[in-house]
Design a protein around this motif. Structure first.
Motif, mmCIF file in Angstrom:
data_model
loop_
_atom_site.group_PDB
_atom_site.id
_atom_site.type_symbol
_atom_site.label_atom_id
_atom_site.label_comp_id
_atom_site.label_asym_id
_atom_site.label_seq_id
_atom_site.Cartn_x
_atom_site.Cartn_y
_atom_site.Cartn_z
ATOM 1 N N PRO A 1 -16.646 -0.440 -5.091
ATOM 2 C CA PRO A 1 -15.484 -0.258 -4.210
ATOM 3 C C PRO A 1 -14.164 -0.142 -4.972
ATOM 4 N N HIS A 2 -14.118 -0.630 -6.180
ATOM 5 C CA HIS A 2 -12.885 -0.517 -6.967
ATOM 6 C C HIS A 2 -12.592 0.935 -7.357
ATOM 7 N N MET A 3 -13.571 1.816 -7.189
ATOM 8 C CA MET A 3 -13.381 3.229 -7.509
ATOM 9 C C MET A 3 -13.094 4.084 -6.268
ATOM 10 N N HIS A 4 -13.120 3.478 -5.086
ATOM 11 C CA HIS A 4 -12.815 4.212 -3.856
ATOM 12 C C HIS A 4 -11.323 4.536 -3.817
ATOM 13 N N ASN A 5 -10.953 5.466 -2.952
ATOM 14 C CA ASN A 5 -9.542 5.812 -2.759
ATOM 15 C C ASN A 5 -8.923 4.889 -1.717
ATOM 16 N N TYR A 6 -7.698 4.447 -1.979
ATOM 17 C CA TYR A 6 -6.993 3.558 -1.062
ATOM 18 C C TYR A 6 -5.580 4.062 -0.843
ATOM 19 N N LEU A 7 -5.024 3.727 0.315
ATOM 20 C CA LEU A 7 -3.651 4.119 0.629
ATOM 21 C C LEU A 7 -2.640 3.079 0.147
ATOM 22 N N VAL A 8 -3.130 1.955 -0.340
ATOM 23 C CA VAL A 8 -2.254 0.889 -0.825
ATOM 24 C C VAL A 8 -2.640 0.543 -2.251
ATOM 25 N N ASN A 9 -1.724 -0.112 -2.930
ATOM 26 C CA ASN A 9 -2.007 -0.603 -4.270
ATOM 27 C C ASN A 9 -2.939 -1.810 -4.154
ATOM 28 N N ILE A 10 -4.026 -1.800 -4.876
ATOM 29 C CA ILE A 10 -5.004 -2.890 -4.795
ATOM 30 C C ILE A 10 -4.631 -3.967 -5.799
ATOM 31 N N THR A 11 -4.504 -5.190 -5.280
ATOM 32 C CA THR A 11 -4.181 -6.355 -6.110
ATOM 33 C C THR A 11 -5.273 -7.402 -5.922
ATOM 34 N N GLU A 12 -5.198 -8.461 -6.710
ATOM 35 C CA GLU A 12 -6.152 -9.563 -6.550
ATOM 36 C C GLU A 12 -6.101 -10.137 -5.131
ATOM 37 N N GLU A 13 -4.907 -10.151 -4.541
ATOM 38 C CA GLU A 13 -4.721 -10.759 -3.223
ATOM 39 C C GLU A 13 -5.317 -9.911 -2.088
#
Length: 166
Positions: free
Chosen positions: A85-97
Motif C-alpha cells: 500500500p505504500h506504493m499506491h497513489n494518494y491525494l494526501v501526503n502520507i505520514t506515520e500518523e
C-alpha cells in the motif's frame, strides 16, 4: 516510487476478510461453472454482445477459458498490489500518523475493485454459457452497461467523501 512513505503492515479487519473470502469464492465459482459446462457447450459460443445484450460475434468454445484466465490474473495482480500500500497513489501526503488509515482505505478500495471485476467476469461467463446452451437468459444489455459504468463512478464519489473525513 515514494520510498519515503512508511512501510507498515495493514492488519485485516472483518470486512477485509469477508471481501477476500467472497472474492476467492467468486473466482472458484467462475472456474467451476466453466469446467462443469464446458463439455456441453456447442463448438461456437458468443464472444461479444451488442448494447441490447444480443450476441454479435462468435468463436470456438475454447475462448470461454479467457474469462477465468483473466479473472485469475486480475485477482492475483490486485492481491499482490494490495501487499504494497505504500506504493499506491494518494491525494494526501502520507505520514506515520495517517498511514494506517490511508493504507487501510486504499487496500479496501482495491479489494472492492477486485470484487466488482469478479462479479462482472462471473456475469459474463454465465451469459455466454446460458446463451450457448440455447437459453434466453440475459444479464447483458443497457442495464448491465449502466451498472458497470455507474458503480465505479458512485464508488469514487463515496471514496472522495470518505477521504475528506480522514
Amino acid at each position: 516510487m515514494n520510498s519515503g512513505r512508511p512501510k507498515i503492515a495493514v492488519p485485516y479487519q472483518t470486512i477485509d476478510l469477508v471481501i477476500e473470502l467472497i472474492n476467492i469464492t467468486l473466482l472458484l465459482l467462475i472456474i467451476g461453472y466453466t469446467i462443469i459446462n464446458y463439455a456441453q457447450l456447442p463448438e461456437s459460443v458468443a464472444t461479444h454482445f451488442n448494447f441490447k445484450g444480443e450476441p454479435d460475434s462468435f468463436d470456438h468454445k475454447a475462448t470461454i477459458w479467457l474469462i477465468p484466465g483473466i479473472a485469475i490474473f486480475t485477482y492475483a495482480l490486485l492481491f499482490v498490489v494490495n501487499k504494497y500500500p505504500h506504493m499506491h497513489n494518494y491525494l494526501v501526503n502520507i505520514t506515520e500518523e495517517n498511514a494506517l488509515k490511508n493504507y487501510r482505505l486504499s487496500t479496501r478500495i482495491v479489494r472492492f475493485a477486485n470484487l466488482f471485476c469478479l462479479i462482472v467476469f462471473g456475469l459474463v461467463t454465465i451469459e455466454i454459457v446460458e446463451r450457448a446452451m440455447g437459453s434466453n437468459f440475459s444479464i447483458l444489455g443497457i442495464p448491465f452497461l449502466i451498472l458497470t459504468l455507474g458503480v465505479p463512478v458512485v464508488a469514487l464519489i463515496f471514496v472522495f467523501i470518505y477521504m475528506k473525513k480522514i
